[in-house]
Design an enzyme around this catalytic site. Structure first.
Site, mmCIF file in Angstrom:
data_model
loop_
_atom_site.group_PDB
_atom_site.id
_atom_site.type_symbol
_atom_site.label_atom_id
_atom_site.label_comp_id
_atom_site.label_asym_id
_atom_site.label_seq_id
_atom_site.Cartn_x
_atom_site.Cartn_y
_atom_site.Cartn_z
ATOM 1 N N LYS A 180 0.841 -1.213 0.000
ATOM 2 C CA LYS A 180 0.000 0.000 0.000
ATOM 3 C C LYS A 180 0.874 1.261 0.000
ATOM 4 C CE LYS A 180 -0.250 -0.268 5.053
ATOM 5 N NZ LYS A 180 -1.081 -0.713 6.178
ATOM 6 N N TYR A 200 15.610 29.893 7.695
ATOM 7 C CA TYR A 200 14.401 30.620 8.100
ATOM 8 C C TYR A 200 14.275 30.666 9.623
ATOM 9 C CZ TYR A 200 12.387 30.517 3.380
ATOM 10 O OH TYR A 200 12.135 30.700 2.059
HETATM 11 C C1 LIG Z 1 -0.375 -1.765 6.802
HETATM 12 C C2 LIG Z 1 -0.945 -3.013 7.336
HETATM 13 C C3 LIG Z 1 -0.120 -4.132 7.537
HETATM 14 C C4 LIG Z 1 1.390 -4.068 7.420
HETATM 15 O O1 LIG Z 1 1.887 -3.513 8.615
HETATM 16 P P1 LIG Z 1 3.464 -3.323 8.829
HETATM 17 O O2 LIG Z 1 3.569 -2.803 10.207
HETATM 18 O O3 LIG Z 1 3.891 -2.315 7.808
HETATM 19 O O4 LIG Z 1 4.081 -4.637 8.613
HETATM 20 C C5 LIG Z 1 -0.719 -5.308 7.919
HETATM 21 N N1 LIG Z 1 -2.061 -5.391 8.096
HETATM 22 C C6 LIG Z 1 -2.872 -4.320 7.933
HETATM 23 C C7 LIG Z 1 -4.330 -4.467 8.157
HETATM 24 C C8 LIG Z 1 -2.341 -3.102 7.557
HETATM 25 O O5 LIG Z 1 -3.143 -2.053 7.411
#
Ligand SMILES: *Cc1c(COP(=O)(O)O)cnc(C)c1O
Length: 359
Positions: free
Chosen positions: A35, A254
């Protein structure tokens, strides 16, 4: 692209990290979580690199899954948040996408789908994270409703809230709650994220869902031996575009938020918050130049930031600066910034080209 601010991505490292996840949980199948543009690493390139070794991919949202399908990825794809209306359910079915179902509204929508397709659903139970998922007592009725409507459910899943913290009791409580509510469903299960895989063998189930660890860093709040083989896949690099002497008492950037205590050599680097380098990174956040640490000084600008090169030998305009990667772990930068490496990796903006040939 002429600017030398580039996120170099080592796809072999991602493949090796996937193998490590598999080796840590040999009884489980591991669904690669890609994702958010594969946590900033480039979703399509990562999917192509992993497609022959992984049994399935997971993304957060339907649009990500459709982008994978449009690119020709034919593996099973799971949409972790599911969808929220009937047309989206239909699009998911037409594209052979597995949806997570986590509330009654989604069940009702799925029951209205005219051609459900034959891709099984995952049903999610809330064991304590209290974000999404059916309450434990609602799991079996929801399963029955779906089945009565002709839907196939292939996995019961849950998500761990505190698995990054070995000292927390929450994970054990979540595992107990999950075990109690899946008993009698006779379905395969899925619990572990990266932290579960690395540190909680009791959370290994039929399917694990490694995300962050695939990109080569540990999500754990303390060092664990199981993570020692991870290889950071992203190296965010830029170059020095100016070098100046700043006398003691003069300030940089800044708001004049850093003042030289000694006569200093300050390098200006061609990366800023519009590239995803956090503006709230404080003075002292490490970068690396020619294998030497150089600390951030002054406020990060939109397109540039400044580093202290006092005492560095032979440093010149055009030298490479690693903002995070092998030399400066992204988790260390994140700690300075009061956040987690996930946010930094996922926050590298579209302006930064991704290069898959690591020099
Ligand atoms: C993003 C996600 C994962 C992966 O989690 P990590 O900590 O990046 O390994 C697994 N399950 C769900 C439901 C997620 O949203």
């Amino acid at each position: 692209m002429y600017r030398k601010t580039v996120a170099f991505v080592d796809l072999d490292a991602i493949g090796n990290n996937y193998s490590l996840a598999s080796a840590l949980a040999p009884e489980s199948k591991n669904i690669a979580v890609i994702k958010a543009d594969a946590y900033g690493h480039g979703m399509l390139r990562v999917a192509e690199a992993l497609q022959d070794v992984v049994p399935a991919f997971a993304v957060a949202i339907l649009d990500e899954a459709l982008e994978l399908r449009a690119a020709g990825i034919s593996q099973p794809i799971l949409v972790l948040e599911g969808v929220n209306d009937v047309p989206a359910c239909e699009v998911a079915a037409a594209n052979e996408l597995s949806l997570v179902v986590h509330n009654q509204e989604q069940v009702s929508q799925l029951l209205k789908v005219t051609s459900p397709g034959d891709v099984p659903l995952w049903i999610k139970v809330d064991t304590g994270m209290h974000r999404i998922g059916f309450a434990p007592g609602d799991l079996k009725p929801a399963l029955e409703r779906l089945r009565a409507g002709g839907h196939d459910v292939s996995v019961v899943c849950t998500h761990l809230a505190c698995a990054d913290d070995l000292a927390s009791n929450v994970t054990r409580q979540q595992l107990d709650t999950f075990k109690a509510c899946v008993t009698g469903t006779d379905l395969p299960t899925s619990i572990s994220n990266s932290a579960g895989i690395l540190a909680w063998p009791a959370s290994h189930a039929d399917w694990n869902r490694p995300g962050y660890m695939l990109y080569g860093n540990s999500p754990m709040t303390t060092d664990v031996e199981s993570a020692s083989g991870l290889q950071p896949a992203m190296s965010l690099r830029s170059e020095i575009i100016a070098i100046r002497e700043v006398p003691a008492g003069e300030s940089v950037g800044y708001g004049a938020c850093w003042t030289a205590k000694r006569p200093s050599i300050i390098g200006t680097v061609a990366a800023g918050y519009a590239d995803g380098y956090p503006r709230h990174a404080p003075n002292g956040t490490p970068t690396m130049v020619n294998h030497q640490i150089a600390s951030l000084v002054g406020t990060v600008s939109m397109d540039m930031l400044s580093i202290d090169l006092t005492g560095h030998d032979n440093v010149a305009i055009g030298d490479t600066v690693e903002l995070w990667g092998q030399g400066v772990p992204v988790n260390e930068v994140a700690t300075h910034c009061g956040t987690i490496g996930y946010e930094l990796l996922a926050g590298v903006t579209a302006r930064v080209p991704r290069s898959y040939t690591v020099p």
